[in-house]
Design a protein around this motif. Structure first.
Motif, PDB file in Angstrom:
ATOM      1  N   ALA A  39       0.837  -1.211   0.000  1.00 35.43           N
ATOM      2  CA  ALA A  39       0.000   0.000   0.000  1.00 35.43           C
ATOM      3  C   ALA A  39       0.868   1.256   0.000  1.00 35.43           C
ATOM      4  N   ARG A  40       1.920   1.261   0.815  1.00 32.15           N
ATOM      5  CA  ARG A  40       2.804   2.419   0.869  1.00 32.15           C
ATOM      6  C   ARG A  40       3.560   2.596  -0.444  1.00 32.15           C
ATOM      7  N   ILE A  41       3.977   1.483  -1.045  1.00 34.04           N
ATOM      8  CA  ILE A  41       4.663   1.564  -2.345  1.00 34.04           C
ATOM      9  C   ILE A  41       3.741   2.188  -3.394  1.00 34.04           C
ATOM     10  N   PHE A  42       2.484   1.779  -3.366  1.00 32.27           N
ATOM     11  CA  PHE A  42       1.550   2.318  -4.358  1.00 32.27           C
ATOM     12  C   PHE A  42       1.338   3.814  -4.161  1.00 32.27           C
ATOM     13  N   TRP A  43       0.997   4.220  -2.930  1.00 32.39           N
ATOM     14  CA  TRP A  43       0.639   5.616  -2.704  1.00 32.39           C
ATOM     15  C   TRP A  43       1.836   6.562  -2.768  1.00 32.39           C
ATOM     16  N   ARG A  44       3.026   6.090  -2.375  1.00 32.71           N
ATOM     17  CA  ARG A  44       4.192   6.979  -2.332  1.00 32.71           C
ATOM     18  C   ARG A  44       5.059   6.917  -3.585  1.00 32.71           C
ATOM     19  N   LEU A  45       5.011   5.807  -4.330  1.00 30.29           N
ATOM     20  CA  LEU A  45       5.881   5.653  -5.495  1.00 30.29           C
ATOM     21  C   LEU A  45       5.097   5.552  -6.800  1.00 30.29           C
ATOM     22  N   ALA A  46       4.143   4.631  -6.863  1.00 32.18           N
ATOM     23  CA  ALA A  46       3.437   4.386  -8.125  1.00 32.18           C
ATOM     24  C   ALA A  46       2.454   5.507  -8.463  1.00 32.18           C
ATOM     25  N   ALA A  47       1.640   5.906  -7.499  1.00 31.21           N
ATOM     26  CA  ALA A  47       0.609   6.916  -7.772  1.00 31.21           C
ATOM     27  C   ALA A  47       1.193   8.244  -8.265  1.00 31.21           C
ATOM     28  N   PRO A  48       2.265   8.787  -7.646  1.00 31.81           N
ATOM     29  CA  PRO A  48       2.838  10.033  -8.196  1.00 31.81           C
ATOM     30  C   PRO A  48       3.343   9.880  -9.633  1.00 31.81           C
ATOM     31  N   ALA A  49       3.909   8.716  -9.958  1.00 30.03           N
ATOM     32  CA  ALA A  49       4.374   8.500 -11.325  1.00 30.03           C
ATOM     33  C   ALA A  49       3.216   8.416 -12.313  1.00 30.03           C
ATOM     34  N   MET A  50       2.050   8.035 -11.834  1.00 24.49           N
ATOM     35  CA  MET A  50       0.869   7.892 -12.684  1.00 24.49           C
ATOM     36  C   MET A  50       0.015   9.159 -12.708  1.00 24.49           C
ATOM     37  N   SER A  51       0.464  10.245 -12.121  1.00 30.54           N
ATOM     38  CA  SER A  51      -0.382  11.423 -11.928  1.00 30.54           C
ATOM     39  C   SER A  51      -0.975  11.983 -13.234  1.00 30.54           C
ATOM     40  N   PRO A  52      -0.250  12.058 -14.367  1.00 33.89           N
ATOM     41  CA  PRO A  52      -0.913  12.560 -15.586  1.00 33.89           C
ATOM     42  C   PRO A  52      -2.112  11.710 -16.003  1.00 33.89           C
ATOM     43  N   ALA A  53      -1.972  10.382 -15.912  1.00 32.15           N
ATOM     44  CA  ALA A  53      -3.101   9.505 -16.259  1.00 32.15           C
ATOM     45  C   ALA A  53      -4.240   9.669 -15.268  1.00 32.15           C
ATOM     46  N   LEU A  54      -3.916   9.818 -13.985  1.00 30.66           N
ATOM     47  CA  LEU A  54      -4.958   9.939 -12.972  1.00 30.66           C
ATOM     48  C   LEU A  54      -5.708  11.258 -13.104  1.00 30.66           C
ATOM     49  N   VAL A  55      -5.001  12.326 -13.480  1.00 25.04           N
ATOM     50  CA  VAL A  55      -5.684  13.593 -13.735  1.00 25.04           C
ATOM     51  C   VAL A  55      -6.631  13.453 -14.918  1.00 25.04           C
ATOM     52  N   THR A  56      -6.210  12.728 -15.939  1.00 23.05           N
ATOM     53  CA  THR A  56      -7.080  12.488 -17.094  1.00 23.05           C
ATOM     54  C   THR A  56      -8.330  11.721 -16.689  1.00 23.05           C
ATOM     55  N   VAL A  57      -8.150  10.676 -15.889  1.00 21.04           N
ATOM     56  CA  VAL A  57      -9.299   9.893 -15.422  1.00 21.04           C
ATOM     57  C   VAL A  57     -10.233  10.769 -14.605  1.00 21.04           C
ATOM     58  N   PHE A  58      -9.656  11.580 -13.702  1.00 20.63           N
ATOM     59  CA  PHE A  58     -10.479  12.446 -12.857  1.00 20.63           C
ATOM     60  C   PHE A  58     -11.301  13.414 -13.703  1.00 20.63           C
ATOM     61  N   LEU A  59     -10.662  14.049 -14.685  1.00 16.59           N
ATOM     62  CA  LEU A  59     -11.380  15.022 -15.499  1.00 16.59           C
ATOM     63  C   LEU A  59     -12.449  14.360 -16.367  1.00 16.59           C
ATOM     64  N   PHE A  60     -12.146  13.193 -16.921  1.00 21.64           N
ATOM     65  CA  PHE A  60     -13.151  12.483 -17.704  1.00 21.64           C
ATOM     66  C   PHE A  60     -14.373  12.156 -16.848  1.00 21.64           C
TER      67      PHE A  60
END
Length: 290
Positions: free
Chosen positions: A193-214
């Protein structure tokens, strides 16, 4: 050595200019097609009801925007503000939860090997191809059986599921999150869980912003599901409320009030795009130096 005659060079140059002019003309038509409706909405929102149909629809005349805005917030005891609040609740909450679920599911599908992973991804990919309107009737029957019809949950729960968000997160996680980064986190003793939230999620931020806006835009503009699920006028989002005002034009709701309300309803979308676009720029820059 083969020589090219000056005439042939001129012919190719002329064809290139003609092709470029054609492309520019098509782009100009698409730009006009995109910009004229919001421009008309902005111009019309500044006119009072006496000048809506007697002046040029694409240019300002008899500026009366502030009176129109005041009339919008006073119409039907100020219910427009409640509609805007309902839309923001459905769109922001649904988009935030949907983005988190999509990110976790996409990360799991990209970085963990388990039995049936390809089947799960293929099912999700198939769900992307199904129009959202096809789910309206099954959702109504299901929520009717569980007593959730005519409640906030009837609109909020469907908005937290995004097959496209899972698909995009999976593709982006596979490309943007190095396996070495995850292994380094595990070596340091971090939990998954910590690896995902602290390492993976920040690297995925452009995709996550796209998902959020869609999801935000899709929920904000949603009409079919709320009008099917909700009968209480105070639970409706602004899309349904404005449509009801338009239908009540002959019963006392001025047309300029509906138009101004539609213009005001675009402001949260503009704010969302302008405030989140920097994440797209940072993602493009990061990808260019990898």
């Amino acid at each position: 050595m083969t020589r090219t005659s000056p005439g042939a060079t001129g012919t190719r140059g002329g064809a290139g200019l003609t092709s470029r002019a054609g492309v520019n003309a098509v782009l100009l038509l698409f730009a006009l097609y995109t910009l004229i409706p919001p421009w008309w909405l902005l111009v019309t929102a500044t006119k009072n009801k006496g000048h809506l149909f007697t002046t040029n629809g694409l240019w300002f005349s008899h500026f009366d925007l502030w009176t129109n805005v005041k009339d919008v917030f006073h119409q039907d005891d100020g219910i427009f503000l409640r509609w805007m609040g309902n839309s923001f609740l459905y769109a922001a909450t649904g988009a935030a939860v949907s983005t988190a679920i999509s990110a976790m599911a996409g990360h799991a599908l990209a970085k963990f090997a388990f039995r049936g992973r390809d089947l799960v991804f293929n099912v999700i990919l198939g769900a992307v191809l199904v129009p959202a309107s096809m789910f309206a009737l099954p959702l109504y029957l299901m929520f009717s059986a569980t007593g959730l019809v005519n409640s906030y949950w009837a609109v909020l729960l469907p908005s937290v599921v995004s097959p496209f968000g899972v698909y995009l997160s999976r593709v982006y996680a596979a490309a943007a999150v190095p396996d070495e980064l995850l292994e380094a986190g595990r070596v340091d003793g971090a939990t998954e869980a910590r690896i995902f939230w602290r390492l993976a999620a920040p690297a995925m931020s452009p995709a996550l912003v796209t998902v959020f806006l869609f999801q935000f835009v899709g929920s904000w503009n949603n009409y079919l599901l709320p009008v099917l699920m909700l009968s209480d006028d105070r639970l409706q989002p602004v899309t349904v409320g404005l449509a009801n005002w338009r239908a009540e034009f002959n019963n006392g709701v001025p047309y300029n009030v509906t138009i101004t309300g539609a213009a005001l309803s675009l402001i949260p979308l503009l704010i969302a795009f302008l405030s989140l676009q920097r994440f797209w720029r940072s993602g493009l820059t990061a990808g260019s130096v990898k």
